[in-house]
Design an enzyme around this catalytic site. Structure first.
Site, PDB file in Angstrom:
ATOM      1  N   LYS A 249       4.685  12.104   1.747  1.00 46.35           N
ATOM      2  CA  LYS A 249       3.329  12.556   1.416  1.00 46.35           C
ATOM      3  C   LYS A 249       2.326  11.624   2.088  1.00 46.35           C
ATOM      4  O   LYS A 249       2.627  10.473   2.422  1.00 46.35           O
ATOM      5  CB  LYS A 249       3.095  12.584  -0.095  1.00 46.35           C
ATOM      6  CG  LYS A 249       3.186  11.214  -0.809  1.00 46.35           C
ATOM      7  CD  LYS A 249       1.927  10.363  -0.719  1.00 46.35           C
ATOM      8  CE  LYS A 249       2.104   8.988  -1.356  1.00 46.35           C
ATOM      9  NZ  LYS A 249       1.003   8.058  -1.045  1.00 46.35           N
TER      10      LYS A 249
ATOM     11  N   PRO B 166       9.935   5.944   6.659  1.00 44.13           N
ATOM     12  CA  PRO B 166       9.936   4.475   6.618  1.00 44.13           C
ATOM     13  C   PRO B 166       9.860   3.958   5.181  1.00 44.13           C
ATOM     14  O   PRO B 166       9.234   4.582   4.307  1.00 44.13           O
ATOM     15  CB  PRO B 166       8.676   4.096   7.405  1.00 44.13           C
ATOM     16  CG  PRO B 166       8.401   5.271   8.276  1.00 44.13           C
ATOM     17  CD  PRO B 166       8.852   6.470   7.506  1.00 44.13           C
TER      18      PRO B 166
ATOM     19  N   GLY C  70       3.924   3.462   2.059  1.00 46.64           N
ATOM     20  CA  GLY C  70       2.799   4.214   1.510  1.00 46.64           C
ATOM     21  C   GLY C  70       2.965   5.714   1.655  1.00 46.64           C
ATOM     22  O   GLY C  70       2.004   6.475   1.519  1.00 46.64           O
ATOM     23  N   LEU C  71       4.210   6.172   1.895  1.00 46.13           N
ATOM     24  CA  LEU C  71       4.495   7.589   2.118  1.00 46.13           C
ATOM     25  C   LEU C  71       5.353   8.200   1.013  1.00 46.13           C
ATOM     26  O   LEU C  71       5.800   9.338   1.130  1.00 46.13           O
ATOM     27  CB  LEU C  71       5.193   7.771   3.473  1.00 46.13           C
ATOM     28  CG  LEU C  71       4.402   7.287   4.698  1.00 46.13           C
ATOM     29  CD1 LEU C  71       5.276   7.369   5.953  1.00 46.13           C
ATOM     30  CD2 LEU C  71       3.126   8.097   4.882  1.00 46.13           C
TER      31      LEU C  71
ATOM     32  N   GLY D  94      10.699   6.696  -1.473  1.00 42.84           N
ATOM     33  CA  GLY D  94      11.586   6.511  -2.625  1.00 42.84           C
ATOM     34  C   GLY D  94      11.302   7.503  -3.729  1.00 42.84           C
ATOM     35  O   GLY D  94      12.221   8.038  -4.370  1.00 42.84           O
ATOM     36  N   SER D  95      10.022   7.773  -3.974  1.00 41.80           N
ATOM     37  CA  SER D  95       9.640   8.741  -5.015  1.00 41.80           C
ATOM     38  C   SER D  95      10.105  10.141  -4.649  1.00 41.80           C
ATOM     39  O   SER D  95      10.564  10.900  -5.506  1.00 41.80           O
ATOM     40  CB  SER D  95       8.122   8.736  -5.203  1.00 41.80           C
ATOM     41  OG  SER D  95       7.676   7.496  -5.697  1.00 41.80           O
TER      42      SER D  95
ATOM     43  N   ASP E 270       4.438   8.422  -8.416  1.00 41.58           N
ATOM     44  CA  ASP E 270       4.340   9.508  -7.441  1.00 41.58           C
ATOM     45  C   ASP E 270       5.432  10.555  -7.593  1.00 41.58           C
ATOM     46  O   ASP E 270       5.403  11.575  -6.896  1.00 41.58           O
ATOM     47  CB  ASP E 270       4.406   8.946  -6.010  1.00 41.58           C
ATOM     48  CG  ASP E 270       3.131   8.224  -5.594  1.00 41.58           C
ATOM     49  OD1 ASP E 270       2.071   8.488  -6.193  1.00 41.58           O
ATOM     50  OD2 ASP E 270       3.195   7.390  -4.671  1.00 41.58           O
TER      51      ASP E 270
END
Length: 283
Positions: free
Chosen positions: A10, A94, A98-99, A102-103, A136
């Protein structure tokens, strides 16, 4: 039985920090959308009552620190599942970028195991479970485009952004989200106009989406990590229509509508950064 699930990254079109909560988290208001950069999760039943995480990436933990592991463990304990599972993560997003990589892995695991184990849970029930794992995860369960409020667990669906390219550039550093939030000074926060971003999405105005990109955490991360500021400057210099850091960073993204400009920005960034991606929005 085996099941493959896609776990898309995201980006934050808008991220506002409203204040510190009593539970230690921050109250946030975020407009997020998924993009076509995704991990792939393979779920396979095991005869033994255990959870096994496998990945080709040395940056992905294979124990309780892994959010996909936590998702499987939560379902097993909450619903008395005695089957084991092997979670194989083909890591493309990556790490610590901030993407929400993991969530998204956790959300994909929740969705996949709901099918694999025949739990029959609704998407809303899965999102509520996701909120117990990470801020998230609820949004990632739904995917698409949404407004996330509270500490991120209250999600309202929004229209997809106008079609465009997203160019991502991640420097060779990882950023701790908790560290960035610890350094937020609420007296110095620059608040983005969340309402204007939502209006731009409903009106399908690419120009207004670009105009109202904003991230209250960006100034904190840029001050702590000059390399992130450099990438943002270069992306603007090479001609992206709008540029913003995603989440707590360090990934910076630029929006571009025209293919000719896409190539100029992408090729220019490759000289400053090894991890550069050009993808479409899924929202």
């Amino acid at each position: 039985m085996r099941l493959m699930v896609k776990a898309p990254a995201k980006i934050n079109l808008s991220l506002d920090v409203l204040g510190k909560r009593m539970d230690g988290y921050h109250e946030v208001e975020m407009v997020m959308t998924t993009i076509d950069l995704a991990d792939r999760i393979e779920l396979a039943n095991l005869c033994e009552d255990r959870i096994e995480v496998v990945s080709q990436s040395r940056f992905v933990p294979d124990d309780q620190r892994n959010l996909a592991f936590q998702a499987a463990n939560l379902l097993k304990k909450r619903f008395g599942v005695t089957d084991g599972v092997r979670i194989s993560i083909d890591k493309v997003i990556p790490v610590a970028a901030g993407l929400a990589g993991g969530s998204s892995d956790a959300a994909a695991t929740l969705r996949g195991l709901n099918k694999l184990w025949g739990l029959g849970l609704s998407i809303d029930e899965l999102a509520r479970l996701g909120s117990e794992i990470g801020s998230d995860v609820s949004f990632c369960v739904y995917g698409g485009t949404g407004l996330a409020q509270g500490r991120g667990e209250k999600v309202t669906t929004l229209p997809a952004p106008p079609n465009c390219w997203v160019i991502l550039a991640k420097p060779e550093i990882g950023v701790s989200t908790s560290e960035i939030y610890k350094n937020v000074d609420m007296d110095k926060v620059t608040h983005p106009n969340t309402g204007a971003m939502i209006k731009a999405l409903y009106q399908q105005s690419y120009e207004d989406v670009c105009l109202h990109l904003g991230n209250a955490l960006e100034k904190v991360t840029l001050n702590m990590y000059p390399e992130v500021a450099l990438i943002k400057e270069q992306m603007e210099k090479f001609g992206a229509d709008a540029v913003l850091m995603s989440g707590s960073g360090p990934t910076v993204f630029g929006l571009v509508q025209h293919d000719s400009r896409l190539q100029r920005v992408y090729n220019g960034l490759r000289g400053f950064c090894n991890q550069v991606y050009a993808v479409r929005m899924l929202g």
